[in-house]
Design an enzyme around this catalytic site. Sequence first.
Site, PDB file in Angstrom:
ATOM      1  CG  ASP A 236      -1.788  -1.270   1.233  1.00  0.00           C
ATOM      2  OD1 ASP A 236      -2.222  -1.693   0.159  1.00  0.00           O
ATOM      3  OD2 ASP A 236      -1.966  -1.839   2.321  1.00  0.00           O
TER       4      ASP A 236
ATOM      5  CE  LYS B  69       3.432  -2.719  -4.411  1.00  0.00           C
ATOM      6  NZ  LYS B  69       2.964  -2.384  -3.060  1.00  0.00           N
ATOM      7  N   GLY B  70       0.692   1.047  -7.315  1.00  0.00           N
ATOM      8  CA  GLY B  70      -0.221   0.972  -8.461  1.00  0.00           C
ATOM      9  C   GLY B  70      -0.219   2.264  -9.250  1.00  0.00           C
TER      10      GLY B  70
ATOM     11  N   GLY C 174      -3.908  -5.246  -3.560  1.00  0.00           N
ATOM     12  CA  GLY C 174      -4.946  -4.339  -4.018  1.00  0.00           C
ATOM     13  C   GLY C 174      -4.324  -3.022  -4.417  1.00  0.00           C
ATOM     14  CG  HIS C 175      -1.852  -2.216  -6.955  1.00  0.00           C
ATOM     15  ND1 HIS C 175      -1.277  -3.135  -7.795  1.00  0.00           N
ATOM     16  CD2 HIS C 175      -1.064  -2.140  -5.881  1.00  0.00           C
ATOM     17  CE1 HIS C 175      -0.175  -3.593  -7.238  1.00  0.00           C
ATOM     18  NE2 HIS C 175      -0.018  -3.010  -6.073  1.00  0.00           N
TER      19      HIS C 175
ATOM     20  CD  GLN D  60       1.239  -9.077  -1.795  1.00  0.00           C
ATOM     21  OE1 GLN D  60       1.992  -9.548  -2.623  1.00  0.00           O
ATOM     22  NE2 GLN D  60      -0.065  -9.098  -1.953  1.00  0.00           N
TER      23      GLN D  60
ATOM     24  CB  THR E  45      -7.239  -1.751  -2.242  1.00  0.00           C
ATOM     25  OG1 THR E  45      -6.517  -0.532  -2.161  1.00  0.00           O
ATOM     26  CG2 THR E  45      -7.910  -1.833  -3.596  1.00  0.00           C
TER      27      THR E  45
ATOM     28  CG  LEU F 116       5.785  15.583  -1.317  1.00  0.00           C
ATOM     29  CD1 LEU F 116       6.733  15.041  -0.244  1.00  0.00           C
ATOM     30  CD2 LEU F 116       6.604  16.250  -2.435  1.00  0.00           C
TER      31      LEU F 116
END
Length: 333
Positions: free
Chosen positions: A13, A16-17, A42-43, A175, A248, A281
């Site tokens: 989480d 990354k997605g 989950g993304h 992950q 997600t 950010l």
Amino acid sequence: MTSTVVVGGFFGDEGKGKIISYLAIKDNPKIIVRGGAGPNAGHTIRDGDKVYKVRMLPSGFLNKNSKVMIGPGVVINPDVLKNEIKDFGADGRSFIDKHCGIIEETHLMKDSKGDLKEKIGSTGSGTGPANADRAMRTLKLAKDFDSLSSIVVDVPQEINSALAAKEKVLVEGTQGTFLSLWHGTYPFVTSKDVTASGICADVGLGPTKVDDVIVVFKSYVTRVGTGPLAKELSAEEAQEKGWSEFGTVTGRQRRAADFDFDLARRAIMLNGATQIAITKLDVLFPDCAGKSSFDELSEDAKSFIQNIESQLSLPVTVIGTGPAVNDVIDRRS
Ligand code: IMP
Ligand code: MG
């Protein structure tokens, strides 16, 4: 040869997605290939006013020119996969390897009760029990199901041929480093190694074929489920900072802490990272929302990034400044 591997540096989480969907559009790779555990991942990806929640397909599916693939190390829930291919318009360019493991009803049942559910806080997706059966050599593979034959290809051959032809391949981890079965906070981990080496093994990419490893850190740390989290904030403190998030896959509230330099340093080592991506950010510095150049950032935000670079001795090349795919500062040369 231009292969880029993207992995999570904390507990999953990290966002990354979003980073992968940006790279997929910007770099236009021939193939985006997913490693990692299974549909426990989950993304969330935002494209205009559309929000996609992806569990099986690589997050790079937004680029319609790219083929998306799932490597043999990943276990698949065929129903989840088929729905995502249909719902996300990825028909005809989505493929799996013949050796992908297949999650069946028994795996879902075993994952929804007992220690896996209650002690480890598993996602209930059947991923762990399916990987256990794989270790026992009893798990069925994609090649055992006629209904999957139209999307089965030789994924390691496809990606290595693409690289040999000087095409780009984007390798997507799932992950995060400290959920790795080998390197994480065992037993509060997932059922696979999910560091860059493990992800490469999942898709059949040898260590000498990797050009870049981007480790993704969120501007703060979150963890969903049980297990240690150093300097964990109370739910109220997290809420105050605007860091309360919900999973997600499971919808569970994520636990939160400040950016952790010790974890980050170790993640860089374990993944052999060559670059850092920082996400969210804008959650730390709301005045940075939607910015696309480093110069436009506030002084506080610039120092936050510069401090990460000097403490971790790696360049921060990609910075997420908002939920949309293009809310990114790209400092790669
Ligand atoms: P499992 O992977 O479903 O067996 O869950 C084991 C642990 O890993 C639990 O704490 C989950 O919350 C966590 N986990 C697994 N996949 C992810 C992910 O993609 N993001 C965040 N946590 C995850
Ligand atoms: Mg996630």
